[in-house]
Design a protein around this motif. Structure first.
Motif, PDB file in Angstrom:
ATOM      1  N   SER A  14       0.832  -1.207   0.000  1.00 18.98           N
ATOM      2  CA  SER A  14       0.000   0.000   0.000  1.00 18.98           C
ATOM      3  C   SER A  14       0.865   1.254   0.000  1.00 18.98           C
ATOM      4  CB  SER A  14      -0.933   0.000   1.207  1.00 18.98           C
ATOM      5  OG  SER A  14      -0.203  -0.019   2.429  1.00 18.98           O
ATOM      6  N   ARG A  15       2.018   1.175   0.629  1.00 16.83           N
ATOM      7  CA  ARG A  15       2.930   2.328   0.638  1.00 16.83           C
ATOM      8  C   ARG A  15       3.676   2.461  -0.682  1.00 16.83           C
ATOM      9  NH1 ARG A  15       1.181   0.918   5.075  1.00 16.83           N
ATOM     10  NH2 ARG A  15       1.105   2.272   6.907  1.00 16.83           N
ATOM     11  N   VAL A  16       3.888   1.361  -1.367  1.00 15.59           N
ATOM     12  CA  VAL A  16       4.448   1.439  -2.723  1.00 15.59           C
ATOM     13  C   VAL A  16       3.506   2.232  -3.619  1.00 15.59           C
ATOM     14  CG1 VAL A  16       5.016   0.117  -4.795  1.00 15.59           C
ATOM     15  CG2 VAL A  16       5.808  -0.680  -2.566  1.00 15.59           C
ATOM     16  N   PRO A 137      14.425  -7.108   4.763  1.00 19.45           N
ATOM     17  CA  PRO A 137      14.330  -6.239   5.943  1.00 19.45           C
ATOM     18  C   PRO A 137      14.209  -7.037   7.232  1.00 19.45           C
ATOM     19  CG  PRO A 137      12.213  -6.380   4.856  1.00 19.45           C
ATOM     20  CD  PRO A 137      13.189  -7.106   3.971  1.00 19.45           C
ATOM     21  N   GLY A 138      14.525  -6.356   8.342  1.00 25.63           N
ATOM     22  CA  GLY A 138      14.292  -6.945   9.656  1.00 25.63           C
ATOM     23  C   GLY A 138      12.830  -6.722  10.021  1.00 25.63           C
ATOM     24  N   LEU A 139      12.573  -6.310  11.241  1.00 27.39           N
ATOM     25  CA  LEU A 139      11.205  -6.030  11.676  1.00 27.39           C
ATOM     26  C   LEU A 139      10.660  -4.839  10.890  1.00 27.39           C
ATOM     27  CD1 LEU A 139       8.861  -6.483  13.703  1.00 27.39           C
ATOM     28  CD2 LEU A 139      10.023  -4.846  15.206  1.00 27.39           C
ATOM     29  N   ILE A 140       9.521  -5.021  10.257  1.00 25.89           N
ATOM     30  CA  ILE A 140       8.913  -3.957   9.448  1.00 25.89           C
ATOM     31  C   ILE A 140       7.976  -3.140  10.326  1.00 25.89           C
ATOM     32  CG2 ILE A 140       7.531  -3.420   7.418  1.00 25.89           C
ATOM     33  CD1 ILE A 140       8.436  -6.060   6.203  1.00 25.89           C
ATOM     34  N   LEU A 141       8.244  -1.853  10.406  1.00 27.69           N
ATOM     35  CA  LEU A 141       7.445  -0.964  11.243  1.00 27.69           C
ATOM     36  C   LEU A 141       6.274  -0.373  10.464  1.00 27.69           C
ATOM     37  CD1 LEU A 141      10.302   1.023  13.033  1.00 27.69           C
ATOM     38  CD2 LEU A 141       9.030  -0.946  13.895  1.00 27.69           C
ATOM     39  N   GLY A 142       5.107  -0.341  11.113  1.00 27.04           N
ATOM     40  CA  GLY A 142       3.931   0.239  10.496  1.00 27.04           C
ATOM     41  C   GLY A 142       2.677  -0.419  11.024  1.00 27.04           C
ATOM     42  N   PRO A 143       1.555   0.287  10.974  1.00 20.92           N
ATOM     43  CA  PRO A 143       0.291  -0.282  11.475  1.00 20.92           C
ATOM     44  C   PRO A 143      -0.218  -1.395  10.582  1.00 20.92           C
ATOM     45  CG  PRO A 143      -0.112   1.803  10.358  1.00 20.92           C
ATOM     46  CD  PRO A 143       1.378   1.646  10.427  1.00 20.92           C
ATOM     47  N   ARG A 144      -0.690  -2.449  11.188  1.00 22.87           N
ATOM     48  CA  ARG A 144      -1.231  -3.594  10.450  1.00 22.87           C
ATOM     49  C   ARG A 144      -2.714  -3.740  10.732  1.00 22.87           C
ATOM     50  NH1 ARG A 144       2.951  -6.787   8.551  1.00 22.87           N
ATOM     51  NH2 ARG A 144       4.990  -6.429   9.492  1.00 22.87           N
ATOM     52  N   ILE A 180      10.940   0.883   2.961  1.00 24.38           N
ATOM     53  CA  ILE A 180      11.005  -0.269   2.057  1.00 24.38           C
ATOM     54  C   ILE A 180      10.318   0.069   0.738  1.00 24.38           C
ATOM     55  CG2 ILE A 180      10.349  -2.679   1.738  1.00 24.38           C
ATOM     56  CD1 ILE A 180      10.405  -2.945   4.811  1.00 24.38           C
ATOM     57  N   ALA A 181       9.166   0.716   0.824  1.00 24.60           N
ATOM     58  CA  ALA A 181       8.429   1.092  -0.385  1.00 24.60           C
ATOM     59  C   ALA A 181       9.244   2.052  -1.252  1.00 24.60           C
ATOM     60  CB  ALA A 181       7.099   1.735  -0.002  1.00 24.60           C
ATOM     61  N   ASP A 202      21.070  -0.676   3.490  1.00 24.13           N
ATOM     62  CA  ASP A 202      20.965  -0.322   2.071  1.00 24.13           C
ATOM     63  C   ASP A 202      19.544   0.103   1.720  1.00 24.13           C
ATOM     64  OD1 ASP A 202      22.031  -0.056  -0.591  1.00 24.13           O
ATOM     65  OD2 ASP A 202      20.963  -1.892  -1.118  1.00 24.13           O
ATOM     66  N   ILE A 203      18.552  -0.538   2.331  1.00 24.78           N
ATOM     67  CA  ILE A 203      17.156  -0.170   2.076  1.00 24.78           C
ATOM     68  C   ILE A 203      16.913   1.294   2.451  1.00 24.78           C
ATOM     69  CG2 ILE A 203      14.782  -0.541   2.874  1.00 24.78           C
ATOM     70  CD1 ILE A 203      15.521  -3.549   3.121  1.00 24.78           C
ATOM     71  N   VAL A 204      17.369   1.675   3.635  1.00 24.00           N
ATOM     72  CA  VAL A 204      17.186   3.054   4.083  1.00 24.00           C
ATOM     73  C   VAL A 204      17.971   4.024   3.198  1.00 24.00           C
ATOM     74  CG1 VAL A 204      17.613   4.659   5.985  1.00 24.00           C
ATOM     75  CG2 VAL A 204      16.680   2.386   6.456  1.00 24.00           C
ATOM     76  N   ALA A 205      19.186   3.630   2.802  1.00 23.25           N
ATOM     77  CA  ALA A 205      19.996   4.490   1.933  1.00 23.25           C
ATOM     78  C   ALA A 205      19.323   4.704   0.584  1.00 23.25           C
ATOM     79  CB  ALA A 205      21.377   3.877   1.747  1.00 23.25           C
ATOM     80  N   ARG A 206      18.755   3.645   0.027  1.00 22.22           N
ATOM     81  CA  ARG A 206      18.052   3.768  -1.266  1.00 22.22           C
ATOM     82  C   ARG A 206      16.840   4.680  -1.129  1.00 22.22           C
ATOM     83  NH1 ARG A 206      20.713   1.148  -5.738  1.00 22.22           N
ATOM     84  NH2 ARG A 206      22.027  -0.457  -4.797  1.00 22.22           N
ATOM     85  N   ALA A 207      16.126   4.540  -0.016  1.00 24.18           N
ATOM     86  CA  ALA A 207      14.952   5.384   0.206  1.00 24.18           C
ATOM     87  C   ALA A 207      15.355   6.850   0.314  1.00 24.18           C
ATOM     88  CB  ALA A 207      14.222   4.934   1.469  1.00 24.18           C
ATOM     89  N   LEU A 208      16.425   7.130   1.057  1.00 21.27           N
ATOM     90  CA  LEU A 208      16.890   8.504   1.206  1.00 21.27           C
ATOM     91  C   LEU A 208      17.331   9.083  -0.128  1.00 21.27           C
ATOM     92  CD1 LEU A 208      18.913   8.256   4.539  1.00 21.27           C
ATOM     93  CD2 LEU A 208      16.745   9.457   4.167  1.00 21.27           C
TER      94      LEU A 208
END
Length: 215
Positions: A14-16, A137-144, A180-181, A202-208
């Motif tokens: 959904s965030r993608v 990813p490790g633990l994915i943060l966000g409301p489920r 991640i999205a 790397d995920i966070v770096a790509r997002a930034l």
């Protein structure tokens, strides 16, 4: 560039859709539940129709053994549905496939969750995509939508855990679903061939990088 997206109604998927909309990227959701987007494909993964032509596909499908209702139902999503989507995407012309997997994925693991994630990674790597990006990813943060007490507790505790996590273990830490999205959309623009695996840093770096380049 058209992107096929499986798992569009989930936490990451959904965030993608949100990131893609802000960047005016065309995404075609594929899945059992409708999103309301024009052109989406609503179908069961066991009987997918011919998908629209596309060069890139993102798979954000995933569940847990508990939510699925048992080991077989879990594998039906995290292996069978992912594989079905990848085959249908390849038949639609996709040469670049991106998968949201998980840290610890290993086809030899004694744990069903990690083993299944590793098995689907291995299967995708043999399909002949020009480029395969696997996000772990490790633990994915966000409301489920479904309340998972243990996971909710870990999300609450994650900032404290991350403070004391040694750098060499930071791939086991937490990462926001929005990051991640954004990383998925950033990686969707890459063309160098090969199989690439990406952990939290790397995920966070790509997002930034994505946000810096578009702002």
């Amino acid at each position: 560039m058209t992107i096929l997206l499986a798992g569009a109604t989930g936490l990451v998927g959904s965030r993608v859709l949100g990131v893609a909309a802000r960047l005016a990227r065309r995404v075609v959701p594929v899945g059992r539940r409708a999103t309301g987007m024009a052109g989406e494909v609503v179908a069961d993964f066991a009987a997918l129709p011919k998908l629209p032509r596309a060069g890139t596909a993102i798979c954000a499908l995933g569940t847990t053994i508990r939510d699925a209702g048992g080991p077989d139902a879990f594998k039906a999503v995290d292996f069978d549905a992912v594989l079905a989507f990848s085959r249908a995407a390849q038949a639609a012309g996709v040469r670049h496939f991106l998968l949201v997997s998980a840290v610890g994925a290993n086809p030899g693991s004694p744990l069903l969750y990690n083993r299944t994630k590793g098995e689907i990674e291995t299967a995708l790597a043999t399909m002949g995509f020009d480029r395969l990006d696997i996000l772990q990813p490790g633990l994915i943060l966000g409301p489920r939508p479904k309340r998972r007490p243990v996971e909710a507790f870990l999300q609450w505790l994650a900032p404290t855990i991350d403070l004391f996590l040694p750098a060499r273990f930071d791939h086991y830490g937490a990462v926001p679903a929005t990051s991640i999205a954004a990383a998925l959309i950033a990686l969707a623009g890459q063309s160098a061939p090969g199989v690439y695996r990406h952990h939290n840093r790397d995920i966070v770096a790509r997002a930034l990088d994505l946000y810096v380049n578009v702002n």
